[in-house]
Motif scaffolding. Structure first.
Motif, PDB file in Angstrom:
ATOM      1  N   PRO A  17       0.838  -1.209   0.000  1.00 44.10           N
ATOM      2  CA  PRO A  17       0.000   0.000   0.000  1.00 44.10           C
ATOM      3  C   PRO A  17       0.869   1.254   0.000  1.00 44.10           C
ATOM      4  CG  PRO A  17      -0.783  -1.581   1.613  1.00 44.10           C
ATOM      5  CD  PRO A  17       0.517  -2.112   1.099  1.00 44.10           C
ATOM      6  N   LEU A  18       0.394   2.277  -0.734  1.00 48.09           N
ATOM      7  CA  LEU A  18       1.152   3.517  -0.866  1.00 48.09           C
ATOM      8  C   LEU A  18       0.602   4.540   0.114  1.00 48.09           C
ATOM      9  CD1 LEU A  18       0.811   3.587  -4.750  1.00 48.09           C
ATOM     10  CD2 LEU A  18       2.747   2.673  -3.487  1.00 48.09           C
ATOM     11  N   GLN A  19       1.484   5.212   0.831  1.00 50.12           N
ATOM     12  CA  GLN A  19       1.072   6.264   1.760  1.00 50.12           C
ATOM     13  C   GLN A  19       1.323   7.611   1.106  1.00 50.12           C
ATOM     14  OE1 GLN A  19      -0.378   5.485   4.606  1.00 50.12           O
ATOM     15  NE2 GLN A  19       0.020   3.286   4.462  1.00 50.12           N
ATOM     16  N   LEU A  20       0.238   8.342   0.871  1.00 54.05           N
ATOM     17  CA  LEU A  20       0.356   9.653   0.228  1.00 54.05           C
ATOM     18  C   LEU A  20      -0.522  10.653   0.966  1.00 54.05           C
ATOM     19  CD1 LEU A  20      -0.064   8.458  -3.445  1.00 54.05           C
ATOM     20  CD2 LEU A  20       2.011   9.455  -2.537  1.00 54.05           C
ATOM     21  N   GLY A  21       0.063  11.744   1.402  1.00 56.07           N
ATOM     22  CA  GLY A  21      -0.707  12.782   2.081  1.00 56.07           C
ATOM     23  C   GLY A  21      -1.504  12.249   3.254  1.00 56.07           C
ATOM     24  N   GLY A  22      -0.957  11.271   3.970  1.00 57.02           N
ATOM     25  CA  GLY A  22      -1.633  10.732   5.140  1.00 57.02           C
ATOM     26  C   GLY A  22      -2.738   9.744   4.809  1.00 57.02           C
ATOM     27  N   GLN A  23      -2.947   9.447   3.528  1.00 53.80           N
ATOM     28  CA  GLN A  23      -3.976   8.483   3.126  1.00 53.80           C
ATOM     29  C   GLN A  23      -3.306   7.240   2.553  1.00 53.80           C
ATOM     30  OE1 GLN A  23      -6.982   9.192   3.905  1.00 53.80           O
ATOM     31  NE2 GLN A  23      -7.145  11.421   3.925  1.00 53.80           N
ATOM     32  N   THR A  24      -4.061   6.168   2.480  1.00 52.15           N
ATOM     33  CA  THR A  24      -3.523   4.910   1.962  1.00 52.15           C
ATOM     34  C   THR A  24      -4.169   4.580   0.622  1.00 52.15           C
ATOM     35  OG1 THR A  24      -3.221   4.105   4.203  1.00 52.15           O
ATOM     36  CG2 THR A  24      -3.181   2.462   2.457  1.00 52.15           C
ATOM     37  N   TYR A  25      -3.332   4.244  -0.336  1.00 52.37           N
ATOM     38  CA  TYR A  25      -3.803   3.889  -1.682  1.00 52.37           C
ATOM     39  C   TYR A  25      -3.280   2.513  -2.036  1.00 52.37           C
ATOM     40  CZ  TYR A  25      -5.025   8.727  -1.653  1.00 52.37           C
ATOM     41  OH  TYR A  25      -5.585   9.927  -1.290  1.00 52.37           O
ATOM     42  N   ARG A  26      -4.155   1.726  -2.663  1.00 58.82           N
ATOM     43  CA  ARG A  26      -3.778   0.375  -3.057  1.00 58.82           C
ATOM     44  C   ARG A  26      -3.919   0.211  -4.553  1.00 58.82           C
ATOM     45  NH1 ARG A  26      -3.725  -2.786   1.529  1.00 58.82           N
ATOM     46  NH2 ARG A  26      -4.581  -1.658   3.301  1.00 58.82           N
ATOM     47  N   ALA A  27      -3.036  -0.589  -5.121  1.00 59.86           N
ATOM     48  CA  ALA A  27      -3.138  -0.880  -6.548  1.00 59.86           C
ATOM     49  C   ALA A  27      -4.430  -1.649  -6.794  1.00 59.86           C
ATOM     50  CB  ALA A  27      -1.942  -1.696  -6.999  1.00 59.86           C
ATOM     51  N   ALA A  28      -5.156  -1.244  -7.833  1.00 59.88           N
ATOM     52  CA  ALA A  28      -6.362  -1.972  -8.207  1.00 59.88           C
ATOM     53  C   ALA A  28      -5.938  -3.341  -8.746  1.00 59.88           C
ATOM     54  CB  ALA A  28      -7.140  -1.191  -9.259  1.00 59.88           C
ATOM     55  N   GLY A  29      -6.613  -4.379  -8.334  1.00 57.49           N
ATOM     56  CA  GLY A  29      -6.189  -5.717  -8.745  1.00 57.49           C
ATOM     57  C   GLY A  29      -5.123  -6.237  -7.811  1.00 57.49           C
ATOM     58  N   GLU A  30      -4.766  -7.477  -8.004  1.00 55.45           N
ATOM     59  CA  GLU A  30      -3.828  -8.129  -7.102  1.00 55.45           C
ATOM     60  C   GLU A  30      -2.402  -7.626  -7.258  1.00 55.45           C
ATOM     61  OE1 GLU A  30      -4.000 -11.055  -4.693  1.00 55.45           O
ATOM     62  OE2 GLU A  30      -5.677  -9.684  -4.515  1.00 55.45           O
ATOM     63  N   SER A  31      -2.020  -7.287  -8.492  1.00 58.74           N
ATOM     64  CA  SER A  31      -0.623  -6.947  -8.746  1.00 58.74           C
ATOM     65  C   SER A  31      -0.541  -6.046  -9.976  1.00 58.74           C
ATOM     66  CB  SER A  31       0.182  -8.233  -8.983  1.00 58.74           C
ATOM     67  OG  SER A  31      -0.389  -8.953 -10.055  1.00 58.74           O
ATOM     68  N   VAL A  32       0.645  -5.554 -10.261  1.00 61.96           N
ATOM     69  CA  VAL A  32       0.841  -4.774 -11.482  1.00 61.96           C
ATOM     70  C   VAL A  32       1.699  -5.590 -12.448  1.00 61.96           C
ATOM     71  CG1 VAL A  32       0.614  -2.551 -10.317  1.00 61.96           C
ATOM     72  CG2 VAL A  32       2.885  -3.565 -10.560  1.00 61.96           C
ATOM     73  N   ALA A  33       1.433  -5.395 -13.746  1.00 57.11           N
ATOM     74  CA  ALA A  33       2.190  -6.109 -14.782  1.00 57.11           C
ATOM     75  C   ALA A  33       3.379  -5.245 -15.170  1.00 57.11           C
ATOM     76  CB  ALA A  33       1.300  -6.383 -15.989  1.00 57.11           C
ATOM     77  N   ALA A  34       4.524  -5.571 -14.604  1.00 59.97           N
ATOM     78  CA  ALA A  34       5.710  -4.743 -14.800  1.00 59.97           C
ATOM     79  C   ALA A  34       6.600  -5.303 -15.900  1.00 59.97           C
ATOM     80  CB  ALA A  34       6.499  -4.644 -13.492  1.00 59.97           C
ATOM     81  N   ARG A  35       7.144  -4.393 -16.685  1.00 62.03           N
ATOM     82  CA  ARG A  35       8.140  -4.767 -17.696  1.00 62.03           C
ATOM     83  C   ARG A  35       9.472  -4.159 -17.293  1.00 62.03           C
ATOM     84  NH1 ARG A  35       7.018  -4.948 -23.917  1.00 62.03           N
ATOM     85  NH2 ARG A  35       6.533  -7.038 -23.192  1.00 62.03           N
ATOM     86  N   ILE A  36      10.491  -4.992 -17.247  1.00 59.26           N
ATOM     87  CA  ILE A  36      11.823  -4.520 -16.840  1.00 59.26           C
ATOM     88  C   ILE A  36      12.798  -4.763 -17.981  1.00 59.26           C
ATOM     89  CG2 ILE A  36      13.678  -4.748 -15.143  1.00 59.26           C
ATOM     90  CD1 ILE A  36      11.474  -6.187 -13.394  1.00 59.26           C
TER      91      ILE A  36
END
Ligand code: ZN
Ligand code: ZN
Length: 175
Positions: A33-52
């Protein structure tokens, strides 16, 4: 969840890339979970599809990390649900045998690229500093605290200090 997020790691040694060679990896990465401006944000879905993309230009590595990201959390103005989307695109270099901190990546430890940590930090940087449910979010009424989005302007033209005589009148009407 948190454990798997921080342990999404690519073993660079096992790729055994020579100088001038490159590799592309597609990974499912779970974001903490991402903490931004005192609030918590979660990625929609289980995971992100990352390309490296990994390359070895000279004595070290160059990395590029990309993924589409949609997060869910409260609008920073009206607290309604906000679901902003961004394209995360981050780069890192890690030069071997250097004392210059600028040329070392904090996400490379020994021969491991810590993708989970990097993806988390890159996501925080890619998201806007003000997360809103919509760009023209009108926020909350300072008098009654209700959302002003889709609200009738007239409903929120409150008297700054309600006149007690009006209150009395209303009571009379109810009778
Ligand atoms: Zn809002
Ligand atoms: Zn109001």
């Amino acid at each position: 969840m948190a454990d798997s997020a921080t342990t999404t790691i690519v073993d660079l040694g096992r790729l055994s890339l020579s100088h001038g060679e490159g590799a592309r990896l597609d990974l499912e990465v779970q974001l903490e979970p991402l903490q931004l401006g005192g609030q918590t944000y979660r990625a929609a879905g289980e995971s992100v599809a990352a390309r490296i993309d990994i390359s070895r230009p000279t004595n070290g590595y160059a990395f590029r990390l990309r993924f589409p990201l949609r997060v869910e959390g409260p609008c920073m103005r009206c607290l309604d649900q906000a679901t902003p989307s961004v394209e995360v695109d981050a780069r890192e270099v890690d030069q071997a045998d250097t004392d210059d901190e600028e040329l070392r990546s904090p996400y490379v430890v020994e021969d491991d690229l810590h993708v989970g940590r990097w993806a988390h930090d890159a996501a925080v940087l890619a998201l806007p500093t003000r997360i809103l449910c919509r760009t023209d979010c009108a926020g909350l009424c300072p008098t009654c605290g209700e959302s002003l989005n889709d609200a009738d302007q007239a409903d929120h033209e409150h008297e700054t200090a309600p006149d007690p005589r009006w209150h009395k009148l209303r009571e009379l009407k109810l009778d």
